[in-house]
Design a protein around this motif. Structure first.
Motif, PDB file in Angstrom:
ATOM      1  N   PHE A 139      43.976  47.710  49.025  1.00 48.48           N
ATOM      2  CA  PHE A 139      44.367  46.317  48.839  1.00 48.48           C
ATOM      3  C   PHE A 139      44.882  46.043  47.430  1.00 48.48           C
ATOM      4  CE2 PHE A 139      41.770  45.996  52.634  1.00 48.48           C
ATOM      5  CZ  PHE A 139      42.555  45.165  53.423  1.00 48.48           C
ATOM      6  N   ASP A 140      44.415  46.819  46.446  1.00 52.53           N
ATOM      7  CA  ASP A 140      44.934  46.661  45.082  1.00 52.53           C
ATOM      8  C   ASP A 140      46.426  46.984  45.040  1.00 52.53           C
ATOM      9  OD1 ASP A 140      42.618  45.809  43.613  1.00 52.53           O
ATOM     10  OD2 ASP A 140      41.831  47.850  43.838  1.00 52.53           O
ATOM     11  N   ALA A 141      46.820  48.076  45.709  1.00 50.91           N
ATOM     12  CA  ALA A 141      48.237  48.455  45.748  1.00 50.91           C
ATOM     13  C   ALA A 141      49.060  47.426  46.516  1.00 50.91           C
ATOM     14  CB  ALA A 141      48.411  49.840  46.369  1.00 50.91           C
ATOM     15  N   LEU A 142      48.541  46.936  47.641  1.00 52.39           N
ATOM     16  CA  LEU A 142      49.254  45.910  48.412  1.00 52.39           C
ATOM     17  C   LEU A 142      49.415  44.628  47.610  1.00 52.39           C
ATOM     18  CD1 LEU A 142      47.642  46.332  51.959  1.00 52.39           C
ATOM     19  CD2 LEU A 142      49.912  47.078  51.209  1.00 52.39           C
ATOM     20  N   TYR A 143      48.371  44.260  46.880  1.00 46.65           N
ATOM     21  CA  TYR A 143      48.421  43.062  46.038  1.00 46.65           C
ATOM     22  C   TYR A 143      49.478  43.229  44.944  1.00 46.65           C
ATOM     23  CZ  TYR A 143      47.011  39.461  42.739  1.00 46.65           C
ATOM     24  OH  TYR A 143      47.003  38.397  41.869  1.00 46.65           O
ATOM     25  N   ALA A 144      49.492  44.397  44.303  1.00 48.43           N
ATOM     26  CA  ALA A 144      50.475  44.663  43.246  1.00 48.43           C
ATOM     27  C   ALA A 144      51.903  44.623  43.804  1.00 48.43           C
ATOM     28  CB  ALA A 144      50.197  46.020  42.592  1.00 48.43           C
ATOM     29  N   GLN A 145      52.108  45.181  44.992  1.00 54.43           N
ATOM     30  CA  GLN A 145      53.436  45.147  45.627  1.00 54.43           C
ATOM     31  C   GLN A 145      53.862  43.719  45.922  1.00 54.43           C
ATOM     32  OE1 GLN A 145      53.019  47.574  49.124  1.00 54.43           O
ATOM     33  NE2 GLN A 145      53.154  49.501  47.991  1.00 54.43           N
ATOM     34  N   GLU A 146      52.936  42.910  46.404  1.00 55.83           N
ATOM     35  CA  GLU A 146      53.254  41.515  46.721  1.00 55.83           C
ATOM     36  C   GLU A 146      53.578  40.731  45.449  1.00 55.83           C
ATOM     37  OE1 GLU A 146      53.858  38.054  49.101  1.00 55.83           O
ATOM     38  OE2 GLU A 146      54.024  40.204  49.438  1.00 55.83           O
ATOM     39  N   LEU A 147      52.805  40.955  44.386  1.00 57.78           N
ATOM     40  CA  LEU A 147      53.099  40.295  43.108  1.00 57.78           C
ATOM     41  C   LEU A 147      54.484  40.678  42.609  1.00 57.78           C
ATOM     42  CD1 LEU A 147      50.047  40.304  40.655  1.00 57.78           C
ATOM     43  CD2 LEU A 147      51.249  38.358  41.632  1.00 57.78           C
ATOM     44  N   GLN A 148      54.813  41.962  42.692  1.00 58.75           N
ATOM     45  CA  GLN A 148      56.124  42.429  42.251  1.00 58.75           C
ATOM     46  C   GLN A 148      57.237  41.797  43.084  1.00 58.75           C
ATOM     47  OE1 GLN A 148      56.799  46.650  42.632  1.00 58.75           O
ATOM     48  NE2 GLN A 148      58.337  46.634  41.007  1.00 58.75           N
ATOM     49  N   ARG A 149      57.022  41.720  44.381  1.00 63.79           N
ATOM     50  CA  ARG A 149      58.027  41.109  45.268  1.00 63.79           C
ATOM     51  C   ARG A 149      58.230  39.636  44.906  1.00 63.79           C
ATOM     52  NH1 ARG A 149      58.607  37.898  49.438  1.00 63.79           N
ATOM     53  NH2 ARG A 149      56.392  37.438  49.627  1.00 63.79           N
ATOM     54  N   LEU A 150      57.138  38.926  44.664  1.00 65.43           N
ATOM     55  CA  LEU A 150      57.235  37.515  44.311  1.00 65.43           C
ATOM     56  C   LEU A 150      57.918  37.319  42.952  1.00 65.43           C
ATOM     57  CD1 LEU A 150      53.742  36.212  45.518  1.00 65.43           C
ATOM     58  CD2 LEU A 150      55.989  35.814  46.592  1.00 65.43           C
ATOM     59  N   GLN A 151      57.608  38.187  41.996  1.00 67.71           N
ATOM     60  CA  GLN A 151      58.215  38.093  40.671  1.00 67.71           C
ATOM     61  C   GLN A 151      59.709  38.372  40.734  1.00 67.71           C
ATOM     62  OE1 GLN A 151      55.793  40.757  38.349  1.00 67.71           O
ATOM     63  NE2 GLN A 151      54.256  39.211  37.927  1.00 67.71           N
ATOM     64  N   GLN A 152      60.106  39.350  41.526  1.00 69.31           N
ATOM     65  CA  GLN A 152      61.527  39.669  41.670  1.00 69.31           C
ATOM     66  C   GLN A 152      62.281  38.524  42.351  1.00 69.31           C
ATOM     67  OE1 GLN A 152      61.512  43.416  43.708  1.00 69.31           O
ATOM     68  NE2 GLN A 152      61.264  44.591  41.814  1.00 69.31           N
ATOM     69  N   GLY A 153      61.572  37.805  43.214  1.00 71.97           N
ATOM     70  CA  GLY A 153      62.179  36.662  43.886  1.00 71.97           C
ATOM     71  C   GLY A 153      62.119  35.404  43.048  1.00 71.97           C
ATOM     72  N   GLY A 154      61.505  35.486  41.871  1.00 74.24           N
ATOM     73  CA  GLY A 154      61.431  34.332  40.981  1.00 74.24           C
ATOM     74  C   GLY A 154      60.398  33.324  41.393  1.00 74.24           C
ATOM     75  N   GLU A 155      59.461  33.708  42.284  1.00 71.94           N
ATOM     76  CA  GLU A 155      58.477  32.755  42.778  1.00 71.94           C
ATOM     77  C   GLU A 155      57.233  32.677  41.912  1.00 71.94           C
ATOM     78  OE1 GLU A 155      57.711  33.127  47.022  1.00 71.94           O
ATOM     79  OE2 GLU A 155      59.573  34.253  47.215  1.00 71.94           O
ATOM     80  N   VAL A 156      56.980  33.718  41.081  1.00 72.45           N
ATOM     81  CA  VAL A 156      55.773  33.768  40.265  1.00 72.45           C
ATOM     82  C   VAL A 156      56.157  34.223  38.876  1.00 72.45           C
ATOM     83  CG1 VAL A 156      53.582  34.977  39.934  1.00 72.45           C
ATOM     84  CG2 VAL A 156      54.263  34.286  42.221  1.00 72.45           C
ATOM     85  N   THR A 157      55.502  33.640  37.868  1.00 71.30           N
ATOM     86  CA  THR A 157      55.707  34.115  36.510  1.00 71.30           C
ATOM     87  C   THR A 157      54.694  35.215  36.228  1.00 71.30           C
ATOM     88  OG1 THR A 157      54.224  32.422  35.649  1.00 71.30           O
ATOM     89  CG2 THR A 157      56.588  31.897  35.693  1.00 71.30           C
ATOM     90  N   ALA A 158      55.050  36.144  35.361  1.00 76.67           N
ATOM     91  CA  ALA A 158      54.155  37.252  35.021  1.00 76.67           C
ATOM     92  C   ALA A 158      52.916  36.724  34.329  1.00 76.67           C
ATOM     93  CB  ALA A 158      54.874  38.267  34.147  1.00 76.67           C
ATOM     94  N   HIS A 159      51.761  37.302  34.634  1.00 76.86           N
ATOM     95  CA  HIS A 159      50.480  36.895  34.021  1.00 76.86           C
ATOM     96  C   HIS A 159      50.245  37.703  32.787  1.00 76.86           C
ATOM     97  CE1 HIS A 159      49.298  34.342  37.340  1.00 76.86           C
ATOM     98  NE2 HIS A 159      49.667  35.295  38.159  1.00 76.86           N
TER      99      HIS A 159
END
Length: 159
Positions: A139-159
């Motif tokens: 789940f850590d890897a899946l979470y990291a992939q989802e964060l990366q996908r959201l960041q690339q889409g401009g939906e989330v700012t980097a923490h």
């Protein structure tokens, strides 16, 4: 988790995590081609869909729901469709937003997965099919992939 707890504690609040309850929220099983499917050669093709969602409850309580949906075909025929929504109520407080997001998106689903896997296996066996014995999920890897996908889409700012 220790670094995350330290970050939260640095803000003046002691980090706290406690599992309050684990329960099955929804469970379904369908074998649309039975009993004919039992007379065919068993050559399963398994498709797994995994999803998580969370919602805040009162105070510092959070519900996390892990959904496992499995469709198993043999040839072109659907042998069965099974789904379990395994849920938990967690007390989580004193974490910074990034640590809270990781806890809800990866740590809690990791706790729920063995329960969901067992419920799904039990359901499938009761339908007279072989147990699925799903492999562990990172789940850590899946979470990291989802964060990366959201960041690339401009939906989330980097923490």
């Amino acid at each position: 988790m220790t670094d995350q707890a330290t970050n939260g504690a640095a803000q003046g609040e002691t980090a706290q995590f406690s599992l309050q309850r684990i329960y099955v929220r929804d469970l379904s099983f369908e074998a649309p081609k039975s009993p004919e499917i039992f007379r065919q050669e068993w050559a399963p093709n398994v498709a797994l869909d995994l999803n998580t969602r969370q919602k805040p409850l009162e105070g510092d309580f959070h519900e996390v729901v892990l959904t496992l949906s499995v469709t198993v075909k043999t040839g072109e025929e659907v042998a069965f469709i099974a789904e379990v929504q395994q849920a938990g109520i967690f007390l989580i407080k004193g974490l910074d937003p990034a640590a809270m997001s990781h806890t809800l998106g990866a740590f809690c689903p990791n706790i729920l997965f063995p329960y969901a896997r067992e419920a799904l296996d039990s359901l499938v066996v009761r339908g007279s099919f072989p147990a699925l014995m799903l492999s562990p999920v990172n789940f850590d890897a899946l979470y990291a992939q989802e964060l990366q996908r959201l960041q690339q889409g401009g939906e989330v700012t980097a923490h």
